[in-house]
Design a protein around this motif. Structure first.
Motif, PDB file in Angstrom:
ATOM      1  N   ASP A 116       0.851  -1.192   0.000  1.00 40.15           N
ATOM      2  CA  ASP A 116       0.000   0.000   0.000  1.00 40.15           C
ATOM      3  C   ASP A 116       0.884   1.238   0.000  1.00 40.15           C
ATOM      4  OD1 ASP A 116      -2.362  -1.429   0.093  1.00 40.15           O
ATOM      5  OD2 ASP A 116      -2.503  -1.374   2.284  1.00 40.15           O
ATOM      6  N   TRP A 117       0.267   2.381  -0.364  1.00 32.41           N
ATOM      7  CA  TRP A 117       0.996   3.650  -0.311  1.00 32.41           C
ATOM      8  C   TRP A 117       0.754   4.342   1.024  1.00 32.41           C
ATOM      9  CZ3 TRP A 117       4.403   5.934  -3.695  1.00 32.41           C
ATOM     10  CH2 TRP A 117       4.614   5.250  -4.888  1.00 32.41           C
ATOM     11  N   ILE A 118       1.772   5.070   1.490  1.00 40.54           N
ATOM     12  CA  ILE A 118       1.649   5.882   2.703  1.00 40.54           C
ATOM     13  C   ILE A 118       1.952   7.325   2.330  1.00 40.54           C
ATOM     14  CG2 ILE A 118       2.346   6.131   5.105  1.00 40.54           C
ATOM     15  CD1 ILE A 118       3.742   3.522   4.987  1.00 40.54           C
ATOM     16  N   ALA A 119       1.194   8.267   2.867  1.00 42.17           N
ATOM     17  CA  ALA A 119       1.460   9.683   2.601  1.00 42.17           C
ATOM     18  C   ALA A 119       1.322  10.505   3.871  1.00 42.17           C
ATOM     19  CB  ALA A 119       0.482  10.208   1.545  1.00 42.17           C
ATOM     20  N   CYS A 120       2.228  11.468   4.050  1.00 44.63           N
ATOM     21  CA  CYS A 120       2.104  12.406   5.164  1.00 44.63           C
ATOM     22  C   CYS A 120       2.711  13.736   4.759  1.00 44.63           C
ATOM     23  CB  CYS A 120       2.782  11.863   6.411  1.00 44.63           C
ATOM     24  SG  CYS A 120       4.525  11.554   6.174  1.00 44.63           S
ATOM     25  N   ASP A 179       7.192   9.949  10.385  1.00 44.88           N
ATOM     26  CA  ASP A 179       5.785   9.545  10.311  1.00 44.88           C
ATOM     27  C   ASP A 179       5.615   8.270   9.476  1.00 44.88           C
ATOM     28  OD1 ASP A 179       4.421  11.410  11.916  1.00 44.88           O
ATOM     29  OD2 ASP A 179       4.580  12.941  10.371  1.00 44.88           O
ATOM     30  N   MET A 182       4.502   4.145  10.793  1.00 45.54           N
ATOM     31  CA  MET A 182       3.509   3.246  10.195  1.00 45.54           C
ATOM     32  C   MET A 182       4.151   1.904   9.838  1.00 45.54           C
ATOM     33  SD  MET A 182       0.955   5.309  10.300  1.00 45.54           S
ATOM     34  CE  MET A 182      -0.352   4.343   9.522  1.00 45.54           C
ATOM     35  N   ARG A 230      -1.932   3.558  15.721  1.00 43.52           N
ATOM     36  CA  ARG A 230      -1.903   3.806  17.167  1.00 43.52           C
ATOM     37  C   ARG A 230      -2.999   3.027  17.889  1.00 43.52           C
ATOM     38  NH1 ARG A 230      -2.104  10.270  15.977  1.00 43.52           N
ATOM     39  NH2 ARG A 230      -0.014  10.451  15.086  1.00 43.52           N
ATOM     40  N   VAL A 253      -6.991   2.686   3.680  1.00 41.74           N
ATOM     41  CA  VAL A 253      -6.700   1.697   4.718  1.00 41.74           C
ATOM     42  C   VAL A 253      -6.598   2.390   6.076  1.00 41.74           C
ATOM     43  CG1 VAL A 253      -5.091  -0.116   5.430  1.00 41.74           C
ATOM     44  CG2 VAL A 253      -5.457   0.337   2.990  1.00 41.74           C
ATOM     45  N   VAL A 254      -5.856   3.492   6.139  1.00 35.39           N
ATOM     46  CA  VAL A 254      -5.762   4.318   7.349  1.00 35.39           C
ATOM     47  C   VAL A 254      -6.011   5.763   6.933  1.00 35.39           C
ATOM     48  CG1 VAL A 254      -4.306   5.099   9.260  1.00 35.39           C
ATOM     49  CG2 VAL A 254      -4.038   2.764   8.379  1.00 35.39           C
ATOM     50  N   ASP A 263      -3.902   9.386  12.048  1.00 34.46           N
ATOM     51  CA  ASP A 263      -2.733   8.636  12.523  1.00 34.46           C
ATOM     52  C   ASP A 263      -1.483   9.368  12.044  1.00 34.46           C
ATOM     53  OD1 ASP A 263      -0.999   6.286  13.323  1.00 34.46           O
ATOM     54  OD2 ASP A 263      -2.964   5.425  13.645  1.00 34.46           O
ATOM     55  N   ASP A 264      -0.321   8.736  12.142  1.00 30.94           N
ATOM     56  CA  ASP A 264       0.904   9.415  11.714  1.00 30.94           C
ATOM     57  C   ASP A 264       0.878   9.742  10.225  1.00 30.94           C
ATOM     58  OD1 ASP A 264       2.569   9.327  14.194  1.00 30.94           O
ATOM     59  OD2 ASP A 264       2.153   7.207  13.984  1.00 30.94           O
ATOM     60  N   ALA A 265       0.301   8.855   9.452  1.00 31.04           N
ATOM     61  CA  ALA A 265       0.263   9.033   8.001  1.00 31.04           C
ATOM     62  C   ALA A 265      -0.936   8.269   7.466  1.00 31.04           C
ATOM     63  CB  ALA A 265       1.551   8.522   7.370  1.00 31.04           C
ATOM     64  N   ALA A 266      -1.348   8.585   6.254  1.00 31.28           N
ATOM     65  CA  ALA A 266      -2.463   7.879   5.622  1.00 31.28           C
ATOM     66  C   ALA A 266      -1.934   6.691   4.838  1.00 31.28           C
ATOM     67  CB  ALA A 266      -3.215   8.826   4.696  1.00 31.28           C
ATOM     68  N   VAL A 267      -2.717   5.630   4.785  1.00 27.07           N
ATOM     69  CA  VAL A 267      -2.342   4.439   4.012  1.00 27.07           C
ATOM     70  C   VAL A 267      -3.451   4.160   3.001  1.00 27.07           C
ATOM     71  CG1 VAL A 267      -1.716   1.997   4.119  1.00 27.07           C
ATOM     72  CG2 VAL A 267      -1.094   3.518   6.011  1.00 27.07           C
ATOM     73  N   MET A 268      -3.049   3.997   1.742  1.00 23.27           N
ATOM     74  CA  MET A 268      -4.011   3.844   0.657  1.00 23.27           C
ATOM     75  C   MET A 268      -3.610   2.696  -0.256  1.00 23.27           C
ATOM     76  SD  MET A 268      -3.570   7.839   0.082  1.00 23.27           S
ATOM     77  CE  MET A 268      -1.910   7.447   0.620  1.00 23.27           C
ATOM     78  N   SER A 269      -4.579   1.927  -0.720  1.00 18.78           N
ATOM     79  CA  SER A 269      -4.225   0.833  -1.628  1.00 18.78           C
ATOM     80  C   SER A 269      -4.290   1.305  -3.075  1.00 18.78           C
ATOM     81  CB  SER A 269      -5.138  -0.367  -1.400  1.00 18.78           C
ATOM     82  OG  SER A 269      -6.476  -0.010  -1.613  1.00 18.78           O
TER      83      SER A 269
END
Lengths: 338, 338
Positions: free
Chosen positions: A45-49, A80, A84, A156, B28-29, B33-39
């Motif tokens: 999955d991708w993470i973005a902050c 960040d 995750m 968290r 996904v998140v 939270d600390d960061a967003a998670v996307m598929s």
């Protein structure tokens, strides 16, 4: 303001940035078009902050060099991603520049970022540079994109009663360092406080630690210590709907922080519990994972410190003194509007 | 400054934001939270861009309402996704707030964003809110993440000699609108200039047009008109290493812009060629695709205007007057540092 025009400056700043070999094949369209295009990986999955640092709020010329500003703005966002359990990959930078910053200083800001980016094999893929009118503050906004194995992101909200609480390294160094920098100024700082000052100026995000935790497959709640241990523990307590109890004498603290507290006659606790920007990771894991995680950290050349436990009850954070006494820990942390 | 603390404010602003059904399973998140998670989706690449708007540089209280500021900051980034032929999906917002903005105005800024986001079924997934000290300017940085079919992203570099140049709608309205707003102020603006003022305050990015172009499978060079037609044509010319010739009398211009030019005794060309922020798309396509693309736009209820051609030669942009005369078009556009 001795500077090139906007387009010339952006070319100068971004032209020298290298895309690491590991990412070259995934960067379909790099910096310089309307937007960057990147290919994903199956099973991830991708993470973005995205985080902003503002002059006079998060840093000042008295506390940070331009290189440090760039380093820290990127480090905060990488942290960040680490929190995750993810891998940082790409970043975008938006810089708001007042006339008080010279071109050479702006180049240094970018160098602070690109050095840290090189450590993690990351690539700059976009952003923006705008003028801030008058003596308005320098602002720097960094967006980091990363990836994590599908189903493996660590939030968290995963803590449960019975869990043990851990932290990946000493806390309070950045807070004590900031105190020393404000007291003495970056140019006059005595040699013996340089280590804590560096903890404030050039913190290193705990990417490897986050990966070890993520790859363990254990049920883990995770948060990075950006606003102070107390504040981050509160975030886990609220997201997981549980009570976190920190055992005071197990919280790791660097010798230099103890020495700085002794020299100044101040309480180190103000920094260990409420000082932000250490960028260690705090988390919770089931007790039967304790030994395995400690060993995995040792194998990776890292340390893991067990600093408390989770109980049922109100969403709150308590501290247990060596005397056995317990007290509620204030929810305070780094809050810009107070 | 009558405002909640930072955490309370962020909760207020982001709590009301809806994740559209189309994205719920891919987020996904989410925010918090600390960061967003996307598929991701198989067969698609990710697109990312990031843009900052600064008070007194990109807008002022005389020209824009808080709602407009939010709308436009997001619109500018959606436009960059459209210019790659992509679909906008997620966004992150970092807001730098001076004391001069009240809580109600900040809520309006977020409303401007969330209304536009709803139009495109986008979700807010993260960001930051920081105080700007003193009367420092309001700054707003938006990052947009989108997707595009693998191998289908449209860059500026694809133009070839013989291609025809198109634009997706009238240009110059935003520039003329800004002129009117600066001259009269937003509260005193005569009714008849409201349309051009709206083109400046609430521009709509051309997402559908970008998708029609991307899905056509034709070889297309594409750019969005954020800095003015001349400047964007220059970017295509440089990226594609060719000469772009714009035929002056084919450039679409709204009646209201002609009327405003007549009323003020000014030349509309200053806005059609050098006025930015119309967020139309300018591009180049092979001549044998011209008819098919025009029909595809008609079928989608959109217009497509053919405004010139590409030739071999120096990287430059020329304008061909109705008289047959040709002249080099100045490379100038919206440049913050000049």
């Amino acid at each position: 303001m001795k500077r090139r025009d906007e387009f010339g400056l952006i070319r100068l700043l971004t032209g020298g940035q290298q895309t690491p070999d590991t990412l070259a094949s995934r960067l379909v369209v790099g910096n310089g078009d309307d937007a960057a295009v990147m290919s994903g990986r199956t099973g991830y999955d991708w993470i973005a902050c995205c985080d902003t640092m503002v002059e006079h709020v998060h840093f000042a010329r008295r506390t940070m060099r331009p290189f440090d500003i760039g380093h820290k703005a990127l480090a905060a966002n990488i942290s960040d991603i680490a929190a995750m359990g993810g891998i940082p990959l790409f970043y975008l930078v938006s810089l708001g520049l007042p006339a008080s910053f010279e071109e050479a200083e702006i180049v240094e800001i970018y160098e602070g970022m690109s050095r840290l980016a090189a450590t993690y094999h990351m690539a700059l893929v976009g952003g923006d540079t705008v003028a801030i009118p008058g003596d308005g503050p320098l602002t720097i906004t960094v967006t980091v994109l990363g990836e994590v194995e599908t189903g493996r992101s660590l939030t968290r909200a995963a803590a449960k009663p019975g869990d043990r609480i851990f932290v990946t390294g000493p806390v309070g160094s950045s807070g004590a360092g900031l105190h020393a920098l404000l007291a003495c100024g970056i140019d006059e700082l005595p040699e013996r406080w340089q280590t804590i000052a560096e903890a404030h100026r050039l913190p290193m995000p705990q990417v490897t630690a986050g990966r070890v935790l993520g790859e363990s497959g254990a049920r883990i709640a995770l948060n990075d210590v950006s606003d102070g241990l107390a504040s981050e523990a509160w975030e886990i307590a609220e997201a997981s709907r549980a009570t976190l109890v920190l055992t005071e004498d197990t919280i790791p603290i660097a010798d230099d922080v103890v020495a700085y507290a002794a020299a100044t006659g101040l309480h180190a606790q103000e920094w260990t519990l409420y000082g932000g920007e250490d960028y260690q990771l705090i988390g919770c894991a089931p007790p039967d994972e304790q030994e395995r995680l400690t060993r995995a950290f040792q194998d990776a050349g890292l340390s893991l410190h067990w600093i408390g436990y989770v109980t049922e009850g109100l969403e709150q954070v308590r501290i247990r003194r060596a005397s056995g006494e317990e007290a509620l820990l204030a929810k305070k942390g780094y809050n810009h509007f107070q």
